[in-house]
Scaffold this active site. Structure first.
Site, mmCIF file in Angstrom:
data_model
loop_
_atom_site.group_PDB
_atom_site.id
_atom_site.type_symbol
_atom_site.label_atom_id
_atom_site.label_comp_id
_atom_site.label_asym_id
_atom_site.label_seq_id
_atom_site.Cartn_x
_atom_site.Cartn_y
_atom_site.Cartn_z
ATOM 1 N N LYS A 1 0.918 -1.289 -0.187
ATOM 2 C CA LYS A 1 -0.010 -0.231 0.026
ATOM 3 C C LYS A 1 1.005 1.359 -0.135
ATOM 4 O O LYS A 1 0.565 2.178 -0.751
ATOM 5 C CB LYS A 1 -1.017 0.031 1.205
ATOM 6 C CG LYS A 1 -2.159 -1.003 1.055
ATOM 7 C CD LYS A 1 -2.911 -1.151 2.202
ATOM 8 C CE LYS A 1 -4.010 -2.083 1.848
ATOM 9 N NZ LYS A 1 -5.029 -2.297 2.873
ATOM 10 N N ALA B 1 -0.309 0.755 5.867
ATOM 11 C CA ALA B 1 -0.914 0.120 7.150
ATOM 12 C C ALA B 1 -2.036 -1.102 6.741
ATOM 13 O O ALA B 1 -2.635 -1.024 5.864
ATOM 14 C CB ALA B 1 -1.326 0.893 7.912
ATOM 15 N N ASP B 2 -1.944 -2.205 7.543
ATOM 16 C CA ASP B 2 -2.775 -3.258 7.320
ATOM 17 C C ASP B 2 -2.745 -4.061 8.439
ATOM 18 O O ASP B 2 -2.042 -4.032 9.318
ATOM 19 C CB ASP B 2 -2.516 -4.147 6.115
ATOM 20 C CG ASP B 2 -3.962 -4.636 5.495
ATOM 21 O OD1 ASP B 2 -4.897 -5.338 6.380
ATOM 22 O OD2 ASP B 2 -4.111 -4.395 4.273
ATOM 23 N N GLN B 3 -3.893 -4.925 8.740
ATOM 24 C CA GLN B 3 -3.777 -5.829 9.811
ATOM 25 C C GLN B 3 -4.500 -7.150 9.363
ATOM 26 O O GLN B 3 -5.253 -7.030 8.578
ATOM 27 C CB GLN B 3 -4.795 -5.158 10.867
ATOM 28 C CG GLN B 3 -4.865 -5.760 12.183
ATOM 29 C CD GLN B 3 -5.869 -5.175 13.028
ATOM 30 O OE1 GLN B 3 -7.109 -4.847 12.710
ATOM 31 N NE2 GLN B 3 -5.365 -4.705 14.237
ATOM 32 N N GLY C 1 0.536 -4.072 10.870
ATOM 33 C CA GLY C 1 1.753 -3.825 10.029
ATOM 34 C C GLY C 1 1.659 -2.471 9.330
ATOM 35 O O GLY C 1 0.659 -1.641 9.247
#
Length: 196
Positions: free
Chosen positions: A56, A72-74, A109
């Site tokens: 991203k 960001a990601d989860q 992250g």
């Protein structure tokens, strides 16, 4: 002032950065998440969260090379596999019922990019123990929170009534919300994006 772009549609991430006094713009990144996930072993949920954040950040950085970009990601790991967002409230109910009395892990992250290059990435993990709640509580919770739960990977919002789902949590609150905030703030200071 150095320009920062948040490459995420998450309201929780926007709220965290705003609350921390970080000025930023939002530009959602166009990333084929399914393709990124296909390259990962489901047992590597932490690595996947970081890789999605990197993808991203890179995608948005290529579109705005003059800016710093935070991706960001989860991911949610439960019972040996990855959990995706529920498609409807019936699926959310089934997922929450399956997690009742058990532990799962959230991996948040983040990645910072500039000029089409990732300059930093990291991930943080929190363990969440779901209490053995009643069916009546689950029904009341789903009725109160409604369709908003479909935007959350675990079908809960810890900053709302979802706090009542848990017996205990080990890890950072911000990580549960979807961003390893302390590490991100450290990197923003290190690169001169916010004041040291």
């Amino acid at each position: 002032m150095t320009r920062l772009i948040l490459a995420s549609k998450s309201a929780a991430r926007r709220d965290m950065l705003t609350g921390a006094g970080v000025p930023f713009d939002v530009r959602a990144a166009d990333v084929d998440e399914a393709a990124v996930k296909a390259r990962f072993d489901p047992a590597e949920a932490a690595g996947l969260a970081e890789e999605l954040a990197r993808a991203k950040a890179l995608a948005a950085s290529r579109a705005a090379p003059d800016a710093w970009v935070l991706g960001a990601d989860q991911t949610l790991a439960f019972d040996g596999g990855l959990v995706s967002k529920a498609r409807d409230l019936d699926e959310a109910r089934a997922r929450l019922a399956a997690m009742r009395g058990r532990v799962h892990h959230l991996h948040s992250g983040a990645a910072l990019a500039r000029d089409g290059q990732v300059v930093w990435s990291g991930v943080d993990t929190a363990g969440l123990w779901v209490r053995d709640f009643s069916d009546a509580f689950l029904d009341a919770y789903l009725a109160a929170e409604g369709e908003a739960l479909l935007a959350c990977v675990g079908s809960y919002r810890l900053e709302g009534m979802g706090a009542q789902l848990f017996a205990r949590i080990e890890g950072d609150y911000f990580t549960v919300l979807g961003l390893p905030l302390w590490a991100v703030l450290d990197q923003l200071r290190r690169h001169g994006i916010i004041a040291a």
